[in-house]
Design a protein around this motif. Structure first.
Motif, PDB file in Angstrom:
ATOM      1  N   SER A  85       0.840  -1.202   0.000  1.00 49.61           N
ATOM      2  CA  SER A  85       0.000   0.000   0.000  1.00 49.61           C
ATOM      3  C   SER A  85       0.871   1.247   0.000  1.00 49.61           C
ATOM      4  CB  SER A  85      -0.945   0.004   1.196  1.00 49.61           C
ATOM      5  OG  SER A  85      -0.224  -0.026   2.410  1.00 49.61           O
ATOM      6  N   ASN A  86       2.045   1.161   0.617  1.00 52.65           N
ATOM      7  CA  ASN A  86       3.006   2.256   0.581  1.00 52.65           C
ATOM      8  C   ASN A  86       4.362   1.736   1.048  1.00 52.65           C
ATOM      9  OD1 ASN A  86       3.249   2.591   3.511  1.00 52.65           O
ATOM     10  ND2 ASN A  86       1.175   3.396   3.399  1.00 52.65           N
ATOM     11  N   HIS A  87       5.378   2.566   0.866  1.00 55.55           N
ATOM     12  CA  HIS A  87       6.721   2.173   1.293  1.00 55.55           C
ATOM     13  C   HIS A  87       7.528   3.411   1.660  1.00 55.55           C
ATOM     14  CE1 HIS A  87       7.570   3.322  -2.859  1.00 55.55           C
ATOM     15  NE2 HIS A  87       8.848   3.425  -2.502  1.00 55.55           N
ATOM     16  N   ALA A  88       8.573   3.181   2.442  1.00 57.83           N
ATOM     17  CA  ALA A  88       9.498   4.245   2.827  1.00 57.83           C
ATOM     18  C   ALA A  88      10.906   3.685   2.768  1.00 57.83           C
ATOM     19  CB  ALA A  88       9.186   4.741   4.228  1.00 57.83           C
ATOM     20  N   VAL A  89      11.836   4.486   2.295  1.00 56.28           N
ATOM     21  CA  VAL A  89      13.239   4.094   2.220  1.00 56.28           C
ATOM     22  C   VAL A  89      13.987   4.846   3.300  1.00 56.28           C
ATOM     23  CG1 VAL A  89      15.282   3.971   0.759  1.00 56.28           C
ATOM     24  CG2 VAL A  89      13.006   3.735  -0.265  1.00 56.28           C
ATOM     25  N   GLY A  90      14.775   4.100   4.091  1.00 60.29           N
ATOM     26  CA  GLY A  90      15.536   4.713   5.176  1.00 60.29           C
ATOM     27  C   GLY A  90      16.651   5.609   4.666  1.00 60.29           C
ATOM     28  N   PRO A  91      17.220   6.422   5.540  1.00 58.74           N
ATOM     29  CA  PRO A  91      18.262   7.375   5.153  1.00 58.74           C
ATOM     30  C   PRO A  91      19.498   6.710   4.541  1.00 58.74           C
ATOM     31  CG  PRO A  91      17.681   7.648   7.488  1.00 58.74           C
ATOM     32  CD  PRO A  91      16.887   6.510   6.949  1.00 58.74           C
ATOM     33  N   ASP A  92      19.755   5.449   4.911  1.00 60.72           N
ATOM     34  CA  ASP A  92      20.928   4.765   4.361  1.00 60.72           C
ATOM     35  C   ASP A  92      20.669   4.212   2.959  1.00 60.72           C
ATOM     36  OD1 ASP A  92      19.245   2.615   4.850  1.00 60.72           O
ATOM     37  OD2 ASP A  92      20.587   1.632   6.277  1.00 60.72           O
ATOM     38  N   GLY A  93      19.413   4.253   2.510  1.00 59.94           N
ATOM     39  CA  GLY A  93      19.065   3.736   1.190  1.00 59.94           C
ATOM     40  C   GLY A  93      19.000   2.225   1.122  1.00 59.94           C
ATOM     41  N   LEU A  94      19.253   1.573   2.250  1.00 64.92           N
ATOM     42  CA  LEU A  94      19.281   0.115   2.283  1.00 64.92           C
ATOM     43  C   LEU A  94      18.093  -0.491   3.017  1.00 64.92           C
ATOM     44  CD1 LEU A  94      23.067  -0.355   3.134  1.00 64.92           C
ATOM     45  CD2 LEU A  94      21.978  -0.508   0.890  1.00 64.92           C
ATOM     46  N   THR A  95      17.490   0.275   3.899  1.00 63.49           N
ATOM     47  CA  THR A  95      16.382  -0.215   4.712  1.00 63.49           C
ATOM     48  C   THR A  95      15.070   0.267   4.127  1.00 63.49           C
ATOM     49  OG1 THR A  95      17.780  -0.097   6.671  1.00 63.49           O
ATOM     50  CG2 THR A  95      15.398  -0.279   7.031  1.00 63.49           C
ATOM     51  N   TRP A  96      14.219  -0.680   3.767  1.00 63.36           N
ATOM     52  CA  TRP A  96      12.907  -0.364   3.215  1.00 63.36           C
ATOM     53  C   TRP A  96      11.842  -0.848   4.183  1.00 63.36           C
ATOM     54  CZ3 TRP A  96      11.500   0.253  -2.379  1.00 63.36           C
ATOM     55  CH2 TRP A  96      12.581   0.744  -3.117  1.00 63.36           C
ATOM     56  N   THR A  97      10.827  -0.029   4.406  1.00 64.72           N
ATOM     57  CA  THR A  97       9.657  -0.424   5.181  1.00 64.72           C
ATOM     58  C   THR A  97       8.479  -0.452   4.212  1.00 64.72           C
ATOM     59  OG1 THR A  97      10.565   0.628   7.148  1.00 64.72           O
ATOM     60  CG2 THR A  97       8.198   0.130   7.152  1.00 64.72           C
ATOM     61  N   ILE A  98       7.867  -1.618   4.073  1.00 64.81           N
ATOM     62  CA  ILE A  98       6.782  -1.796   3.113  1.00 64.81           C
ATOM     63  C   ILE A  98       5.523  -2.191   3.867  1.00 64.81           C
ATOM     64  CG2 ILE A  98       5.985  -3.117   1.120  1.00 64.81           C
ATOM     65  CD1 ILE A  98       8.990  -3.517   0.428  1.00 64.81           C
ATOM     66  N   SER A  99       4.460  -1.437   3.655  1.00 67.02           N
ATOM     67  CA  SER A  99       3.159  -1.752   4.258  1.00 67.02           C
ATOM     68  C   SER A  99       2.316  -2.490   3.232  1.00 67.02           C
ATOM     69  CB  SER A  99       2.437  -0.473   4.682  1.00 67.02           C
ATOM     70  OG  SER A  99       3.203   0.214   5.640  1.00 67.02           O
ATOM     71  N   LEU A 100       1.645  -3.547   3.693  1.00 69.40           N
ATOM     72  CA  LEU A 100       0.786  -4.318   2.802  1.00 69.40           C
ATOM     73  C   LEU A 100      -0.636  -3.785   2.832  1.00 69.40           C
ATOM     74  CD1 LEU A 100       1.914  -7.965   3.610  1.00 69.40           C
ATOM     75  CD2 LEU A 100       2.661  -6.503   1.739  1.00 69.40           C
ATOM     76  N   ARG A 101      -1.340  -3.996   1.735  1.00 70.18           N
ATOM     77  CA  ARG A 101      -2.763  -3.654   1.697  1.00 70.18           C
ATOM     78  C   ARG A 101      -3.474  -4.418   2.803  1.00 70.18           C
ATOM     79  NH1 ARG A 101      -3.410  -5.537  -4.247  1.00 70.18           N
ATOM     80  NH2 ARG A 101      -4.209  -7.259  -3.045  1.00 70.18           N
ATOM     81  N   PRO A 102      -4.602  -3.912   3.274  1.00 72.15           N
ATOM     82  CA  PRO A 102      -5.372  -4.643   4.293  1.00 72.15           C
ATOM     83  C   PRO A 102      -5.897  -5.965   3.717  1.00 72.15           C
ATOM     84  CG  PRO A 102      -6.200  -2.399   4.031  1.00 72.15           C
ATOM     85  CD  PRO A 102      -5.185  -2.618   2.956  1.00 72.15           C
ATOM     86  N   ASN A 103      -6.016  -6.951   4.569  1.00 75.86           N
ATOM     87  CA  ASN A 103      -6.623  -8.244   4.230  1.00 75.86           C
ATOM     88  C   ASN A 103      -5.880  -9.037   3.169  1.00 75.86           C
ATOM     89  OD1 ASN A 103      -8.748  -7.740   6.090  1.00 75.86           O
ATOM     90  ND2 ASN A 103      -9.718  -6.444   4.558  1.00 75.86           N
ATOM     91  N   VAL A 104      -4.556  -8.864   3.073  1.00 75.90           N
ATOM     92  CA  VAL A 104      -3.762  -9.683   2.159  1.00 75.90           C
ATOM     93  C   VAL A 104      -3.736 -11.106   2.702  1.00 75.90           C
ATOM     94  CG1 VAL A 104      -1.430 -10.091   1.291  1.00 75.90           C
ATOM     95  CG2 VAL A 104      -2.352  -7.780   1.325  1.00 75.90           C
ATOM     96  N   THR A 105      -3.966 -12.080   1.831  1.00 80.17           N
ATOM     97  CA  THR A 105      -3.935 -13.481   2.251  1.00 80.17           C
ATOM     98  C   THR A 105      -2.931 -14.262   1.416  1.00 80.17           C
ATOM     99  OG1 THR A 105      -5.708 -14.082   0.731  1.00 80.17           O
ATOM    100  CG2 THR A 105      -6.357 -13.476   2.972  1.00 80.17           C
ATOM    101  N   PHE A 106      -2.445 -15.356   1.984  1.00 77.24           N
ATOM    102  CA  PHE A 106      -1.599 -16.274   1.261  1.00 77.24           C
ATOM    103  C   PHE A 106      -2.475 -17.162   0.379  1.00 77.24           C
ATOM    104  CE2 PHE A 106       0.991 -15.159   4.942  1.00 77.24           C
ATOM    105  CZ  PHE A 106       2.199 -14.876   4.338  1.00 77.24           C
TER     106      PHE A 106
END
Length: 61
Positions: free
Chosen positions: A30-51
């Motif tokens: 649903s969205n993402h953010a890249v950390g200041p070092d350019g190596l760390t990514w935080t990724i949020s998933l859409r609600p109700n994602v299933t395997f």
């Protein structure tokens, strides 16, 4: 797109997709953010994602 990539795209969802114009669009993410070092990514998933087995995706606690 190669036949293999086309087959995989038809079966699996990805975090992001690349359009024919070369832009990145969200898939499961649903969205993402890249950390200041350019190596760390935080990724949020859409609600109700299933395997594929129907179990909901949950974050580690």
């Amino acid at each position: 797109m190669t036949p293999i990539k086309g087959m995989l795209a038809a079966i699996y969802d990805t975090l992001f997709t690349l359009t024919p114009q070369g832009t990145v669009e969200p898939g499961l993410a649903s969205n993402h953010a890249v950390g200041p070092d350019g190596l760390t990514w935080t990724i949020s998933l859409r609600p109700n994602v299933t395997f594929s087995d129907g179990h909901r995706s949950t974050r580690p606690r």
